[in-house]
Design a protein around this motif. Structure first.
Motif, PDB file in Angstrom:
ATOM      1  N   UNK A 156       0.768  -1.333   0.059  1.00  0.00           N
ATOM      2  CA  UNK A 156       0.100  -0.148   0.052  1.00  0.00           C
ATOM      3  C   UNK A 156       0.821   1.356   0.118  1.00  0.00           C
ATOM      4  N   UNK A 157       2.092   1.279   0.742  1.00  0.00           N
ATOM      5  CA  UNK A 157       2.899   2.550   0.913  1.00  0.00           C
ATOM      6  C   UNK A 157       4.424   1.890   1.156  1.00  0.00           C
ATOM      7  N   UNK A 158       5.122   2.912   0.893  1.00  0.00           N
ATOM      8  CA  UNK A 158       6.516   2.582   1.297  1.00  0.00           C
ATOM      9  C   UNK A 158       6.911   4.033   2.073  1.00  0.00           C
ATOM     10  N   UNK A 159       7.485   3.656   3.296  1.00  0.00           N
ATOM     11  CA  UNK A 159       7.796   4.556   4.422  1.00  0.00           C
ATOM     12  C   UNK A 159       9.148   4.799   4.608  1.00  0.00           C
ATOM     13  N   UNK A 160       9.647   6.199   5.092  1.00  0.00           N
ATOM     14  CA  UNK A 160      11.078   6.222   5.105  1.00  0.00           C
ATOM     15  C   UNK A 160      11.323   6.942   6.537  1.00  0.00           C
ATOM     16  N   UNK A 161      12.570   7.046   6.727  1.00  0.00           N
ATOM     17  CA  UNK A 161      13.164   7.702   7.904  1.00  0.00           C
ATOM     18  C   UNK A 161      13.283   9.424   7.432  1.00  0.00           C
ATOM     19  N   UNK A 162      13.827  10.260   8.226  1.00  0.00           N
ATOM     20  CA  UNK A 162      13.911  11.458   8.049  1.00  0.00           C
ATOM     21  C   UNK A 162      15.076  12.051   7.083  1.00  0.00           C
ATOM     22  N   UNK A 163      15.794  11.054   6.524  1.00  0.00           N
ATOM     23  CA  UNK A 163      16.680  11.198   5.471  1.00  0.00           C
ATOM     24  C   UNK A 163      16.142  10.477   4.219  1.00  0.00           C
ATOM     25  N   UNK A 164      14.950  10.233   4.227  1.00  0.00           N
ATOM     26  CA  UNK A 164      14.340   9.643   3.107  1.00  0.00           C
ATOM     27  C   UNK A 164      14.734   8.155   2.434  1.00  0.00           C
ATOM     28  N   UNK A 165      15.270   7.583   3.507  1.00  0.00           N
ATOM     29  CA  UNK A 165      15.920   6.209   3.269  1.00  0.00           C
ATOM     30  C   UNK A 165      14.541   5.188   3.667  1.00  0.00           C
ATOM     31  N   UNK A 166      14.485   4.251   2.858  1.00  0.00           N
ATOM     32  CA  UNK A 166      13.291   3.212   3.110  1.00  0.00           C
ATOM     33  C   UNK A 166      13.704   2.699   4.489  1.00  0.00           C
ATOM     34  N   UNK A 167      12.395   2.462   5.331  1.00  0.00           N
ATOM     35  CA  UNK A 167      12.334   1.781   6.547  1.00  0.00           C
ATOM     36  C   UNK A 167      11.276   1.014   6.962  1.00  0.00           C
ATOM     37  N   UNK A 168      10.243   0.753   5.931  1.00  0.00           N
ATOM     38  CA  UNK A 168       9.089   0.131   6.149  1.00  0.00           C
ATOM     39  C   UNK A 168       8.313   0.114   4.956  1.00  0.00           C
ATOM     40  N   UNK A 169       7.387  -0.873   4.968  1.00  0.00           N
ATOM     41  CA  UNK A 169       6.425  -1.158   3.822  1.00  0.00           C
ATOM     42  C   UNK A 169       5.288  -1.521   4.537  1.00  0.00           C
ATOM     43  N   UNK A 170       4.239  -0.574   4.238  1.00  0.00           N
ATOM     44  CA  UNK A 170       2.775  -1.273   4.704  1.00  0.00           C
ATOM     45  C   UNK A 170       2.015  -2.012   3.742  1.00  0.00           C
ATOM     46  N   UNK A 171       1.677  -3.091   4.102  1.00  0.00           N
ATOM     47  CA  UNK A 171       1.140  -4.339   3.296  1.00  0.00           C
ATOM     48  C   UNK A 171      -0.275  -4.408   3.900  1.00  0.00           C
ATOM     49  N   UNK A 172      -1.262  -4.862   2.898  1.00  0.00           N
ATOM     50  CA  UNK A 172      -2.414  -5.308   3.247  1.00  0.00           C
ATOM     51  C   UNK A 172      -2.804  -6.989   2.791  1.00  0.00           C
ATOM     52  N   UNK A 173      -3.425  -7.453   3.626  1.00  0.00           N
ATOM     53  CA  UNK A 173      -3.805  -8.952   3.283  1.00  0.00           C
ATOM     54  C   UNK A 173      -4.684  -8.962   2.043  1.00  0.00           C
ATOM     55  N   UNK A 174      -4.907 -10.029   1.515  1.00  0.00           N
ATOM     56  CA  UNK A 174      -5.818 -10.212   0.462  1.00  0.00           C
ATOM     57  C   UNK A 174      -6.375 -11.629   0.287  1.00  0.00           C
ATOM     58  N   UNK A 175      -7.287 -11.674  -0.429  1.00  0.00           N
ATOM     59  CA  UNK A 175      -8.019 -13.149  -0.691  1.00  0.00           C
ATOM     60  C   UNK A 175      -8.281 -13.132  -2.169  1.00  0.00           C
ATOM     61  N   UNK A 176      -8.514 -14.084  -2.643  1.00  0.00           N
ATOM     62  CA  UNK A 176      -8.856 -14.455  -3.920  1.00  0.00           C
ATOM     63  C   UNK A 176     -10.403 -14.225  -4.283  1.00  0.00           C
ATOM     64  N   UNK A 177     -10.745 -13.604  -5.468  1.00  0.00           N
ATOM     65  CA  UNK A 177     -12.158 -13.349  -5.638  1.00  0.00           C
ATOM     66  C   UNK A 177     -12.196 -14.251  -7.082  1.00  0.00           C
ATOM     67  N   UNK A 178     -12.859 -13.508  -8.125  1.00  0.00           N
ATOM     68  CA  UNK A 178     -13.178 -14.173  -9.170  1.00  0.00           C
ATOM     69  C   UNK A 178     -12.016 -14.050 -10.342  1.00  0.00           C
ATOM     70  N   UNK A 179     -12.219 -14.881 -11.178  1.00  0.00           N
ATOM     71  CA  UNK A 179     -11.022 -14.821 -12.226  1.00  0.00           C
ATOM     72  C   UNK A 179     -11.180 -13.739 -13.005  1.00  0.00           C
ATOM     73  N   UNK A 180      -9.726 -13.406 -13.364  1.00  0.00           N
ATOM     74  CA  UNK A 180      -9.754 -11.919 -14.322  1.00  0.00           C
ATOM     75  C   UNK A 180      -9.467 -12.560 -15.915  1.00  0.00           C
ATOM     76  N   UNK A 181      -9.391 -11.503 -16.626  1.00  0.00           N
ATOM     77  CA  UNK A 181      -9.274 -11.838 -17.849  1.00  0.00           C
ATOM     78  C   UNK A 181      -8.238 -12.816 -18.510  1.00  0.00           C
TER      79      UNK A 181
END
Length: 495
Positions: free
Chosen positions: A374-399
């Motif tokens: 969902x989002x990549x987060x960083x510290x005050x120096x702009x360096x990555x220090x985390x990733x916000x993830x969301x859980x998923x489940x499978x729905x209908x088939x796509x194309x």
């Protein structure tokens, strides 16, 4: 459990003792066990860049070749984009006639050492194998790619390859834009007919995706260089550090430099991103950049290379294809303590080859299925220090027939990562379209070509490979290169 090459060879010798030099029935062949590919021990290979798969032994390749039923209708060939006589070359391999075996392959395919290593045989030739259908398991099909690799390596290592003969000079000049598999195939077939062929490569090293995209541990670069050397021996010229579209436009090549036809095989080198917040932070890489730094610029060779390495401890790789596997496995070898593949579907839907997924697991790569960034987060120096993830489940088939991931509200969670590699695909190289009038592309930016000839909407200009197909396989790109070359030979004969 890892099995040594010595043990696998011993098992193959026992098979040959029982089945070799006797008239085999289909039932006999069905009893021969599939030969496992010898590999480096996972605990060792994750510390080096050497090839993971060691290749069959002589006994193994003959034992595996004996499993082929030699079907009269040859169903495996319909799965091969260049229509190799698969039963033919396997029959010779079973007899130990490796030179003859590779000669049969090279009537249709110029890069057997490469295709035997990186092509997804399980979704191409091996998908149609009768043995696999008998077992109702494609993983039990005859290991066509592994046999192909062995005989091609044998010919190269024993100096028994033959360079294709070249016809008398025609006086016609052809430009090949890009030195990847499509360009290599087109160049060889055009040069065979006696045309002057010049290949143009934007980077300092030729080979295209074979060099910058596929890691050394899957495809040693000396093999790619050997194939390029064969082209040079045929008389093909390769100009490096030459960016067609900037250094020279297509129109300049044809109107000012005297080229009678042009083949564009410039690939799909434009990385795609997800469009989520934080993708511009320090520590976020496209898989293209990450792999190029390692594969082409040898970042892993500390002390011998000037290419800087990003200091990564916890790496997240977004995607589920072969490129994602390559990036994750490279990160492990570059010293990351923890590497996780983040994929929004389940393992069943992953487009990566099963073998590559298996190797990644053996090497300690984590898999976070049914999660989406969902989002990549960083510290005050702009360096990555985390990733916000969301859980998923499978729905209908796509194309595409795969079930679509559906995000589960309220399941968001912040995970600790210091590096992100985005491996969700590439778009076609946009430079030539942007600098060439008369070339039409589809909504994805892929060149529109005649399906039978690969000619673009600009007369005399042909295209193939990823610039037409989007990200595709090496053998599919080669197939288009050969199809285009055939049409170009006919076109040049009328000029």
């Amino acid at each position: 459990m890892h099995v040594s090459i010595e043990e696998l060879d011993l098992q193959a010798k026992e098979v040959l003792k029982k089945f070799d030099n006797v008239t085999l029935t289909a039932k006999d062949r069905g009893q021969i066990p599939m030969q496992e590919m010898p590999t480096q021990d996972p605990s060792v290979r994750v510390t080096n860049m050497q090839e993971v798969a060691l290749g069959y032994t002589d006994s193994q390749v003959r034992a595996e070749a004996l499993r082929c039923l030699q079907c009269k209708n040859k169903p495996c060939i319909q799965g091969c984009p260049v229509s190799i006589d698969i039963p033919g070359f396997i029959a010779e391999a079973a007899k130990g006639n490796y030179e003859k075996s590779v000669d049969i392959i090279k009537q249709s395919s110029l890069l057997p050492s490469i295709c035997g290593r990186v092509c997804p045989q399980e979704s191409q030739c091996q998908k149609y194998c009768t043995v696999g259908k008998i077992y109702k398991d494609v993983d039990q099909s005859v290991s066509i790619g592994r046999i192909e690799r062995f005989v091609a390596d044998y010919a190269r290592e024993n100096g028994c390859e033959t360079i294709p003969p070249v016809a008398p000079e025609t006086g016609k000049k052809v430009a090949i834009v890009g030195t990847g598999p499509a360009g290599i195939a087109a160049a060889a077939d055009l040069r065979r007919e006696g045309h002057t062929v010049v290949m143009f490569e934007a980077l300092h090293k030729a080979g295209g995706v074979l060099v910058y995209g596929i890691p050394e541990f899957r495809l040693p670069k000396k093999i790619v260089q050997h194939e390029l050397d064969n082209l040079k021996e045929m008389g093909v010229e390769i100009r490096r550090n030459y960016l067609v579209g900037k250094t020279r436009k297509i129109s300049d090549l044809m109107e000012k430099d005297g080229f009678d036809a042009v083949f564009v095989g410039s690939g799909a080198g434009l990385p795609k991103f997800m469009g989520i917040e934080g993708e511009n932070y320090i520590g976020v890489f496209s898989a293209n950049e990450y792999l190029t730094r390692s594969n082409l610029m040898k970042a892993y060779s500390i002390g011998d290379s000037l290419t800087p390495l990003y200091d990564s401890k916890k790496v997240a790789v977004f995607g589920g294809g072969n490129v994602a596997m390559d990036a994750a496995r490279t990160a492990k070898r570059l010293g990351a303590e923890e590497v996780s593949i983040v994929y929004r579907r389940t393992e069943f839907e992953m487009p990566a080859r099963k073998e590559e997924v298996g190797h990644a697991k053996e090497e300690g790569v984590n898999f976070m299925f049914l999660h989406a960034p969902l989002e990549i987060v960083a510290n005050e120096q702009g360096r990555v220090n985390g990733v916000k993830l969301i859980a998923c489940e499978l729905g209908e088939s796509d194309a595409s027939g795969r079930r679509s991931p559906v995000e589960i509200p309220g399941s968001e969670k912040l995970y600790d990562f210091d590096t992100v590699i985005v491996a969700i695909g590439n778009a076609s190289n946009p430079l030539i379209k942007a600098t060439t009038d008369g070339i039409e592309v589809d909504r994805r930016g892929n060149f529109i070509v005649n399906e039978d000839t690969c000619e673009t909407t600009l007369p005399g200009v042909y295209a193939g490979g990823d610039i037409v197909l989007g990200a595709a396989t090496v053998i599919l790109a080669m197939g288009q290169g050969r199809k285009a070359a055939k049409a170009m030979n006919e076109y040049l004969s009328t000029k």
